[in-house]
Design a protein around this motif. Structure first.
Motif, short mmCIF file in Angstrom:
data_model
loop_
_atom_site.label_atom_id
_atom_site.label_comp_id
_atom_site.label_asym_id
_atom_site.label_seq_id
_atom_site.Cartn_x
_atom_site.Cartn_y
_atom_site.Cartn_z
N GLU A 1 0.83 -1.22 0.00
CA GLU A 1 0.00 0.00 0.00
C GLU A 1 0.86 1.25 0.00
OE1 GLU A 1 -3.12 0.26 2.98
OE2 GLU A 1 -3.72 -1.80 2.48
N VAL A 2 1.94 1.22 0.76
CA VAL A 2 2.87 2.36 0.78
C VAL A 2 3.41 2.58 -0.63
CG1 VAL A 2 5.04 3.24 1.70
CG2 VAL A 2 3.49 1.97 3.18
N ALA A 3 3.80 1.46 -1.28
CA ALA A 3 4.35 1.56 -2.63
C ALA A 3 3.32 2.15 -3.60
CB ALA A 3 4.78 0.17 -3.11
N GLU A 4 2.08 1.70 -3.47
CA GLU A 4 1.01 2.19 -4.33
C GLU A 4 0.84 3.71 -4.15
OE1 GLU A 4 -0.20 -0.24 -6.32
OE2 GLU A 4 -1.18 1.42 -7.41
N SER A 5 0.91 4.18 -2.90
CA SER A 5 0.78 5.62 -2.62
C SER A 5 1.91 6.41 -3.26
CB SER A 5 0.78 5.88 -1.12
OG SER A 5 -0.25 5.15 -0.51
N VAL A 6 3.11 5.82 -3.24
CA VAL A 6 4.26 6.52 -3.85
C VAL A 6 4.05 6.61 -5.36
CG1 VAL A 6 6.74 6.35 -4.34
CG2 VAL A 6 5.89 5.89 -2.04
N ILE A 7 3.64 5.51 -5.95
CA ILE A 7 3.50 5.45 -7.41
C ILE A 7 2.38 6.37 -7.89
CG2 ILE A 7 2.73 3.92 -9.27
CD1 ILE A 7 4.33 1.74 -7.78
N THR A 8 1.30 6.44 -7.11
CA THR A 8 0.19 7.32 -7.51
C THR A 8 0.40 8.76 -7.02
OG1 THR A 8 -1.00 6.62 -5.53
CG2 THR A 8 -1.52 5.45 -7.57
#
Lengths: 235, 240
Positions: free
Chosen positions: B219-226
């Motif tokens: 989820e952290v990664a997803e937030s960074v990517i978006t």
């Protein structure tokens, strides 16, 4: 030479449990040859295997005489073991000094403590690949039981070689998998760098990395590690 | 049961029938089924670190894999490094506290016993098989022997899947079937630019952020990517 069936079975069971990974094929074959004089009434044993150029190479031997038996044939390119491989048959020499087939070798063998020789071909998937040899320091008429004993050991050697080759192939794929995993991850990391540098989404950033690889005529993994290293977009 | 029978029984289950051929997802199911565990997962590792999960049978197995990827500790990581089965029959009351961060969270999710078995082909290590159970207790001798046969066959199966791949590439079955945390690696790349650090250090920052905020790493990664989460050179990360 009468084979001790029970002890051969024990050895065979011990060998299948062997971890070829840590011992290696050559080590395993050395252990087999070392066991032969303990189980048979012979003075020594050795193994020759053909290399990729079909030249016989000494692989394992129990002692200096067995080594000489192999290296003499290796250098002359002829002899009972060479013939057993070439003709794919068991070759027996009851007395090296009387054998008309290798007059140049008889004296040399005798000087190295070898008087009688029995050699059998070693097969890999049906084709002869090498030769397994035993010798005695005295004149000896090799009989049926000698032939059977050598054949039993030959089977063991063949199993070891087959197992070792299968393992080698698997290891190659396993190593390739490890590298592919590493490369795949490097590519994703470089995509992330391009995403941040160029303000792109993942799909466009990946296309960008791929274009760089194409125009630089380099594998994509190389481009990826350049991007990770320099944090900038060349090409 | 002799090892040969054990092997052929497991092989039969793995290979399956004609219309149900060998595939990554069934590997885990067969592992859990044969050993009678609550769940199983297969972790792929390379260069000494977890790379991702080939398959998991359920949410808890998935968590076991995710936690190990996040924390870099746990039964699979140890089994891989020690090259030997790692057995924890009572995770809630362990004999030694070898995985301080992993144990608490896994136990909270209902893991009571967890076991790691190395996946190895010759001298090359591929990862580890993890088995868990929702009640404590050691493996029986039979279960242990089954797990050893399974880890050997799983390693071979992974190679069968990979054998079809182009040199340097992952086989499609592995690429699509496995969770290799691609978004986490993309996020590491982005954060490395944001913080001016190496991707390795960026990944550590991402992990620390996920761990200290109790958010899954994915989820952290997803937030960074978006671009809803951006790491600044001054702090540990802040939402825009």
């Amino acid at each position: 030479m009468h084979i001790d069936e029970l002890r051969l079975q024990c050895l065979s069971r011990h060998l299948t449990k062997w971890d070829l990974r840590s011992f290696g094929l050559v080590h395993a074959l050395s252990e087999v040859t070392a066991a032969m004089p303990q189980l048979f009434d012979v003075d020594g044993a050795g193994i020759l295997l053909a290399d990729e150029e079909h030249v016989l190479r000494h692989v394992a031997s129990t002692d200096a005489s067995a080594k000489a038996l192999e290296s003499l044939q290796e250098s002359v390119g002829r002899g009972p073991c060479v013939q057993s491989l070439v003709q794919d048959m068991v070759v027996a020499t009851p007395d090296v000094l009387e054998d008309p087939r290798w007059p140049e070798l008889g004296q040399l063998f005798a000087e190295n403590g070898i008087r009688s020789i029995l050699g059998a071909p070693v097969h890999l998937v049906g084709a002869p690949l090498g030769s397994l040899n035993v010798y005695k320091s005295t004149v000896h008429e090799w009989d049926e039981s000698d032939h059977r004993a050598l054949a039993a050991f030959e089977t063991l050697v063949e199993r070891l070689i087959t197992a070792s080759l299968a393992l080698e192939r698997s290891e190659a794929v396993a190593t390739q998998l490890q590298e592919a995993l590493r490369a795949r991850i490097e590519i994703e990391r470089s995509v992330g760098i391009v995403m941040a540098l160029e303000d792109l989404d993942a799909v466009d950033a990946f296309q960008r990395v791929r274009r760089m690889a194409r125009s630089a005529r380099k594998p994509i993994r190389e481009i990826a590690s350049d991007i990770i290293k320099y944090k900038k977009i060349a090409y | 049961m002799v090892d040969g029978d054990r092997r052929s029984r497991v092989l039969g289950l793995l290979i399956g029938s004609g219309d149900n051929p060998l595939c990554a997802s069934r590997l885990c199911e067969v592992c859990a089924q044969v050993t009678g565990m609550s769940g199983a997962g297969i972790m792929l590792m390379s260069g000494d670190v977890p790379r991702g999960s080939l398959c998991t049978t359920d949410k808890v197995s998935d968590l076991i894999e995710q936690l190990q990827f996040l924390l870099g500790e746990g039964p699979c990581v140890d089994a891989y490094h020690q090259d030997w089965p790692v057995l924890e029959p009572d995770l809630a009351n362990p004999q030694s506290s070898r995985w301080p961060a992993f144990a608490g969270q896994a136990a909270e999710a209902g893991v009571r016993a967890v076991f790691g078995f190395p996946l190895q082909v010759g001298s090359v290590r591929l990862g580890a098989l993890n088995l868990y159970r929702d009640r404590p207790g050691p493996l029986t001798d039979d279960q242990h022997a089954d797990a050893l046969v399974l880890s050997d066959l799983v390693a071979q199966s992974v190679l069968v899947l990979q054998a079809t791949a182009q040199p340097g590439a992952l086989a499609a079955e592995l690429e699509e079937g496995a969770d290799l945390h691609f978004t986490v690696h993309q996020a590491s790349g982005m954060v490395s630019v944001q913080l001016g650090v190496s991707v390795g250090q960026a990944l550590i920052r991402l992990r620390a952020y996920a761990f200290s905020n109790g958010i899954p790493l994915s989820e952290v990664a997803e937030s960074v990517i978006t671009r809803t989460l951006r790491f600044a050179a001054t702090g540990d990360g802040s939402y825009n």
